[in-house]
Design an enzyme around this catalytic site. Structure first.
Site, PDB file in Angstrom:
ATOM      1  CG  HIS A 214      -0.277  -0.006   2.385  1.00 16.80           C
ATOM      2  ND1 HIS A 214      -0.233  -1.261   3.075  1.00 16.80           N
ATOM      3  CD2 HIS A 214       0.060   1.005   3.202  1.00 16.80           C
ATOM      4  CE1 HIS A 214       0.386  -1.084   4.547  1.00 16.80           C
ATOM      5  NE2 HIS A 214       0.701   0.330   4.452  1.00 16.80           N
ATOM      6  CG  ASP A 243       0.272  -4.361   2.193  1.00 17.02           C
ATOM      7  OD1 ASP A 243       0.517  -3.591   1.380  1.00 17.02           O
ATOM      8  OD2 ASP A 243      -0.177  -4.219   3.373  1.00 17.02           O
ATOM      9  N   GLY A 330       3.041   4.761  10.223  1.00 15.50           N
ATOM     10  CA  GLY A 330       4.232   5.119   9.807  1.00 15.50           C
ATOM     11  C   GLY A 330       5.051   3.795  10.052  1.00 15.50           C
ATOM     12  CB  SER A 332       2.981   0.907   6.377  1.00 10.30           C
ATOM     13  OG  SER A 332       1.527   0.592   6.975  1.00 10.30           O
ATOM     14  CB  SER A 348       0.010  -5.524   6.294  1.00  8.59           C
ATOM     15  OG  SER A 348      -1.258  -5.280   5.301  1.00  8.59           O
TER      16      SER A 348
END
Length: 490
Positions: A214, A243, A330, A332, A348
Site C-alpha cells: 500500500h 501487500d 508510519g 507500514s 501491513s
C-alpha cells in the site's frame, strides 16, 4: 562515481549479539493446552528449525496434517493430526514433534474460511487459522456493529460448534502508512511516510528493498529524507490482495546491507527468509514506534480493510501473518524478524496501538520474494557496507508513547536529525492513496495533512521532533523506546 550507501534504516537485527539483548522482555507465553505424545524422541528446536520440520511433516503426512505450532516455552514443535493411524502418529513422533489428535482437518478449516469470505467479507473483519485451538479465529474491529455484527455472528455460528471463535477488537483495522520517518514521498494529496522492510537484490541484480504494497501503490518515488530528492523507484507493488512492494535504488552502485537497524547504533544481520510459525517470538521494527516484540498468533490470515479510495468498498488482503505485536501509523512496511536473523514479514496493518496493544498483520517475506524474484542480501556492486552498519542514527530511536519524541534521521547520509521538514504535522489519513499519514511540508517543518492523522510533530532542525497526539490518541508523554538499550518493549 563514488558508491552511495543505502541511506535508509532497514528493519533488521544483528546475528545475535544485538538480538540477544532484545529478549529480556520477550518471553513468550507457553501454550496451556497439553499436547499428547511421547517425550523420548521430542526434539528441542529453534523456531526456524520448527518451521522447517513442520513443512516436512505437512508434506509427508498429507491430509492427516492439521496444522502445527511452536511451543516456545518448551522449544518443541506440536503437530496436529486428524484421522491419523498409528503409523502416522509414529512418523511424526519419530521426526521429533509432539503429536496431538484434533477434530478439524486443514480441508475443513479452509472450507470454513471460504464460507467467511463468501458471506462475511465486511470491512473491519479478519480471520486466521489458530492451530493451538484447532479453530479459525474471527476478529471484528470497533466499526463492526448492528446489522454487520449480526451478519458476522450468524455466519460464524453457521460453521458449527468447535469450528471458529469470534472476538471483538477495541481498535480499527487500518494500514499503518502515516506518520513514519524512514522513507518519504510526495503525492498530490501530500507527503507519505512508511518504513523500509528489508534490503534485497532484484532479479536483474540491482539493489532494492521491500516495503508494504500500500506504500508502493500510494507513491512511486521515495526519498531517504523529508522533501529530499528521490533515491528509489517502485518497480512492483501489490495491494490489495497482497501487500508488498519492490523498490529499486536509482543508483546501481548503492550499497544496501542486509541488516536491520535495531536502534542505539546497533544492527542485526539478516541472513535468510523464513516462514512464520504460530507461537514463535518475533520482533517488529518500525520508524514510528521502534522495536517491539510479541508472538505469531495465526497464519494465512484474511483482513478486510475499509477502502478509502473506494467509499463503502473493502480492500481485502490474504495470506497474512497475524501477531499480537503492536504497531502504529508510519510503521507500514517495517520488518518482522526472529532473533536468529530471519526475515519473516512486512508490516501491513491492524488495530490498536503501542499503548493499549492490538493485532498487527504482516505480509510474509517468503511470498514477496517469490513473487518479485528478489533475493535477500546485498545489492549493487558495493556488496555489504559492513562498517558496523548503523543504517540510521536514531531513525528507530523514539522517545514517547508511540508517536512520542523522535530524535535523529533514518538516513546516515543526512546525519542524525537532518530532516528539514520533520516539523509540525496535523491530520493524516491511514489511506495510502489519500495522503495516509500525509504531510505536505514547506521546508520549515510546518506540515498539514487530512483525516485521522498522527498529530503534531515539531522539529528543531536537529531532529528532536516532539510529537504530541495521534489518531490513536497518543499524548507523546513517557518513553516507549528511548534507544538507550536494546530491550524490546511489548
Amino acid at each position: 562515481m563514488p558508491k552511495r550507501k543505502a541511506a535508509i534504516a532497514v528493519g533488521g537485527v544483528a546475528a545475535l549479539g544485538a538480538a540477544a539483548l532484545l529478549l529480556p522482555n520477550a518471553n513468550a507465553s507457553q501454550d496451556k493446552n497439553q499436547a499428547s505424545g511421547t517425550t523420548g524422541t521430542v526434539k528441542t528446536l529453534k523456531a526456524t528449525q520448527a518451521s522447517n520440520l513442520a513443512a516436512q511433516l505437512q508434506k509427508s503426512l498429507g491430509d492427516a496434517f492439521a496444522g502445527s505450532y511452536f511451543d516456545s516455552g518448551k522449544q518443541q514443535l506440536v503437530v496436529n493430526v486428524v484421522g491419523g493411524d498409528n503409523n502416522t502418529m509414529a512418523q511424526a513422533k519419530k521426526a521429533g514433534a509432539v503429536v496431538r489428535q484434533v477434530k478439524n482437518s486443514t480441508r475443513a478449516l479452509k472450507a470454513a474460511a471460504g464460507t467467511l469470505k463468501t458471506k462475511a467479507t465486511i470491512p473491519g473483519t479478519s480471520w486466521a487459522v489458530d492451530p493451538r485451538t484447532d479453530k479459525i479465529l474471527v476478529t471484528a474491529d470497533s466499526t463492526v456493529t448492528g446489522a454487520r455484527w449480526n451478519r458476522l455472528q450468524s455466519t460464524v455460528q453457521s460453521l458449527g460448534s468447535g469450528m471458529a471463535t469470534l472476538k471483538k477488537s477495541a481498535g480499527t483495522f487500518k494500514t499503518f502508512v502515516s506518520g513514519g520517518d524512514a522513507i518519504f514521498s510526495q503525492t498530490q494529496q501530500g507527503g507519505v511516510r512508511c518504513s523500509l522492510g528489508f534490503n534485497v537484490t532484484a532479479s536483474d541484480g540491482s539493489p532494492a528493498f521491500l516495503t508494504a504494497g500500500h506504500c508502493g501503490v500510494a507513491a512511486k518515488d521515495w526519498s531517504d529524507s523529508q522533501n529530499g530528492q528521490p533515491i528509489a523507484t517502485v518497480d512492483q507493488a501489490k495491494f490489495p490482495g497482497n501487500d508488498f512492494s519492490l523498490v529499486k535504488y536509482n543508483d546501481p552502485n548503492t550499497q544496501a546491507p542486509s541488516e536491520v537497524n535495531a536502534g542505539n547504533g546497533q544492527t542485526v544481520q539478516i541472513t535468510q527468509a523464513a516462514d512464520a510459525t504460530v507461537g514463535e517470538t518475533v520482533f517488529r521494527m518500525g520508524s514510528t514506534t521502534g522495536l517491539h516484540n510479541g508472538q505469531v498468533t495465526g497464519l494465512d490470515a484474511t483482513v478486510n480493510f475499509q477502502s478509502e479510495t473506494n467509499p463503502g468498498g473493502t480492500d481485502t488482503v490474504n495470506g497474512l501473518i497475524q501477531t499480537n505485536v503492536c504497531a502504529e501509523a508510519g510503521d507500514s512496511g517495517g520488518s518482522l524478524f526472529t532473533q536468529d536473523g530471519s526475515a519473516v514479514g512486512l508490516t501491513s496493518g491492524g488495530s490498536g496501538d503501542c499503548t493499549n496493544g492490538g493485532e498487527t498483520f504482516f505480509q510474509p517475506v517468503t511470498a514477496a520474494l517469490q513473487a518479485t524474484g528478489a533475493t535477500l542480501g546485498n545489492g549493487g556492486n558495493g556488496g555489504n557496507a559492513g562498517n558496523g552498519g548503523n543504517a540510521g542514527n536514531g531513525g528507530a530511536d523514539n522517545n514517547g508513547n508511540g508517536a512520542g519524541d523522535q530524535s535523529g534521521s533514518a538516513a546516515p547520509s543526512a546525519s542524525a536529525g537532518d530532516q528539514s521538514g520533520a516539523g509540525d504535522q496535523s491530520g493524516g489519513s491511514a489511506d495510502p492513496s489519500a495522503s495516509a499519514g500525509d504531510q505536505s511540508g514547506n521546508g520549515s517543518g510546518d506540515q498539514s495533512g487530512n483525516g485521522a492523522g498522527t498529530g503534531n510533530q515539531s522539529g528543531n532542525g536537529a531532529g528532536a521532533g516532539d510529537q504530541s497526539g495521534s489518531g490513536n490518541d497518543q499524548s507523546g508523554a513517557g518513553t516507549a523506546n528511548d534507544g538507550s538499550s536494546l530491550t524490546s518493549s511489548r
